[in-house]
Design a protein around this motif. Sequence first.
Motif, mmCIF file in Angstrom:
data_model
loop_
_atom_site.group_PDB
_atom_site.id
_atom_site.type_symbol
_atom_site.label_atom_id
_atom_site.label_comp_id
_atom_site.label_asym_id
_atom_site.label_seq_id
_atom_site.Cartn_x
_atom_site.Cartn_y
_atom_site.Cartn_z
ATOM 1 N N ASP A 170 0.860 -1.181 0.000
ATOM 2 C CA ASP A 170 0.000 0.000 0.000
ATOM 3 C C ASP A 170 0.896 1.231 0.000
ATOM 4 O O ASP A 170 1.672 1.431 0.927
ATOM 5 C CB ASP A 170 -0.891 -0.003 1.245
ATOM 6 C CG ASP A 170 -1.812 1.218 1.313
ATOM 7 O OD1 ASP A 170 -1.690 2.105 0.448
ATOM 8 O OD2 ASP A 170 -2.637 1.265 2.234
ATOM 9 N N ARG A 454 -4.441 9.717 -13.590
ATOM 10 C CA ARG A 454 -4.768 9.508 -12.181
ATOM 11 C C ARG A 454 -3.989 10.551 -11.366
ATOM 12 O O ARG A 454 -2.883 10.271 -10.895
ATOM 13 C CB ARG A 454 -4.388 8.101 -11.743
ATOM 14 C CG ARG A 454 -5.037 6.991 -12.564
ATOM 15 C CD ARG A 454 -4.601 5.624 -12.046
ATOM 16 N NE ARG A 454 -3.143 5.529 -11.957
ATOM 17 C CZ ARG A 454 -2.502 4.604 -11.241
ATOM 18 N NH1 ARG A 454 -3.179 3.720 -10.529
ATOM 19 N NH2 ARG A 454 -1.188 4.572 -11.230
ATOM 20 N N ARG A 456 -4.041 11.883 -8.331
ATOM 21 C CA ARG A 456 -3.569 11.597 -6.971
ATOM 22 C C ARG A 456 -2.441 10.565 -6.989
ATOM 23 O O ARG A 456 -1.410 10.756 -6.337
ATOM 24 C CB ARG A 456 -4.718 11.076 -6.101
ATOM 25 C CG ARG A 456 -5.634 12.172 -5.571
ATOM 26 C CD ARG A 456 -6.623 11.620 -4.557
ATOM 27 N NE ARG A 456 -5.973 11.026 -3.401
ATOM 28 C CZ ARG A 456 -5.549 11.718 -2.342
ATOM 29 N NH1 ARG A 456 -5.676 13.031 -2.307
ATOM 30 N NH2 ARG A 456 -4.985 11.100 -1.333
ATOM 31 N N GLU A 457 -2.619 9.491 -7.726
ATOM 32 C CA GLU A 457 -1.625 8.424 -7.730
ATOM 33 C C GLU A 457 -0.354 8.820 -8.478
ATOM 34 O O GLU A 457 0.759 8.533 -8.031
ATOM 35 C CB GLU A 457 -2.224 7.152 -8.357
ATOM 36 C CG GLU A 457 -3.314 6.487 -7.527
ATOM 37 C CD GLU A 457 -4.673 7.150 -7.684
ATOM 38 O OE1 GLU A 457 -4.769 8.154 -8.443
ATOM 39 O OE2 GLU A 457 -5.644 6.686 -7.061
ATOM 40 N N ASP A 458 -0.525 9.468 -9.630
ATOM 41 C CA ASP A 458 0.613 9.722 -10.503
ATOM 42 C C ASP A 458 1.310 11.058 -10.242
ATOM 43 O O ASP A 458 2.444 11.252 -10.690
ATOM 44 C CB ASP A 458 0.173 9.678 -11.970
ATOM 45 C CG ASP A 458 -0.361 8.315 -12.367
ATOM 46 O OD1 ASP A 458 -0.006 7.327 -11.691
ATOM 47 O OD2 ASP A 458 -1.144 8.240 -13.328
ATOM 48 N N LEU A 461 0.903 11.638 -4.980
ATOM 49 C CA LEU A 461 1.636 10.686 -4.148
ATOM 50 C C LEU A 461 3.107 10.639 -4.518
ATOM 51 O O LEU A 461 3.961 10.375 -3.669
ATOM 52 C CB LEU A 461 1.018 9.294 -4.249
ATOM 53 C CG LEU A 461 -0.450 9.174 -3.854
ATOM 54 C CD1 LEU A 461 -0.858 7.712 -3.769
ATOM 55 C CD2 LEU A 461 -0.724 9.864 -2.530
ATOM 56 N N ARG A 462 3.399 10.892 -5.759
ATOM 57 C CA ARG A 462 4.792 10.837 -6.202
ATOM 58 C C ARG A 462 5.571 12.083 -5.771
ATOM 59 O O ARG A 462 6.714 11.985 -5.305
ATOM 60 C CB ARG A 462 4.857 10.698 -7.728
ATOM 61 C CG ARG A 462 6.257 10.623 -8.284
ATOM 62 C CD ARG A 462 6.249 10.385 -9.782
ATOM 63 N NE ARG A 462 7.583 10.333 -10.323
ATOM 64 C CZ ARG A 462 8.360 9.246 -10.336
ATOM 65 N NH1 ARG A 462 7.900 8.138 -9.806
ATOM 66 N NH2 ARG A 462 9.568 9.273 -10.867
#
Length: 468
Positions: A170, A454, A456-458, A461-462
Amino acid sequence: MSADDLSALPRPDPLALEEALYGLKGAAGDVRWVECATSDLGSVARGKRVAAADFLAMAGCRLPSVVFGLTVTAGEPSEVFGPLLPSTYDDVLLVPDLSTLAPRPGRPQEATVLCEPAGALRLPSGVCDASALSPRAALRRVVRRLAESGLEATVAPELEFFLLAPGQADPLAASPPAPGAAPESVCEMLSLERLVHFEPFFDDLYAACEVWKIPLNGHAHEAALSQYEVNFRPGPPLAQADAVARFKRLAREIGSRHGLVASFAAKPFLQEPGTGMHWHVSLQHRGLRAWPHVFSEPEGGDSAALGHFIAGLQAGAAGAMAIFAPYGMSWDRIALSNASPTHANWGHESRALAFRIPESGPAARRVENRLPGGDANPYLLLATTLGLGLAGLEARLAPWPAGDERTRLPQGLAPALQALQDCPLLAQVLGVPLRDLYLGVKRHELAERHACTRPREDWDLRHLVGLS
């Protein structure tokens, strides 16, 4: 702003510089290296590590001006380099503030000092002093304007952050409490037992903060999964902004040594409360006065000046939100939490208010700015808060009541950036070169995020949480 308003930090006297550096000599011998650190538009310390002899010879060091236009993704946007900054990346001088000179924790024979850029910089709009691009210099100018008005401020931040575990399946795993133990699966708000598991991290963090004279006043587990809050003792604005900027760096560095990611991202968990950075602000009259407290009357009531200060905050709040919530993720914190105000309302006690007057005696009367997230730049945040409040005082503005349509805040970063561009008060507080630079960098970052399938993910968060 006048040329005098944009004056750079004075270069230290060579003898004073040498004495200050020699004064750090300890058991390990003379200081051999000096780290010159300056603030970019985010919360990243940038600069150089130079030999002590070179530091003394130059009274600082030279740094390419490119660092003041970098995005959080390390990009060099075309809307910044060329239109706003020299595409030749001209050097600027980093001038040290000797009041911030200190040893590097755990690094014998190495010192660190906070600096501001100075020297003529060729911008497309003309030549200006490089200090016009410095968030720290912007705050220093606001503090000077307060002093010229016979006032001084006392401020105290409350800063939240997450401790996360990198390398898990996660990407946002809560931090494990100890080697071999399970991560936190439910929020353990105000749990002393949970804090005990992190004592090695906090012990190292407090020790480093003591070396850098960061005035921590305690910490606790906050209301989100794996989230903690630290409190700071009250102090003068510039020193407090320095303390927050340095604290963020220390937390990240020490966290990495303990196998943790210390993150100040505003909303890493959509289902959990976000990360805030609230500032308590009070004003005092300079000099000897029987009653120096600006925000209250001796008998205990709120002063008219308190209303004027809040009115200034309200008048510029829409544009200031671009500074208080500087990334796309920052607005998830506002949209998905009942503790993050959506209107520039004010009043007593309620934590749903943007500008809260905490219950206090008259000598401790203060305003709490509850709008900023933990990802905001502390220098820009505090310059904006104090500068807008001072403008309200000078103009004797009347605060807007709850329900007034003017209190509605923008619903995203793009309209907040437009409000910043359209706000003459904030142009005066920040200076046009710094405001335009901020707008250019933030609009580029927002466009990058919007280009992701994406976001938030790409992107978030990175680049914001610190996890790849």
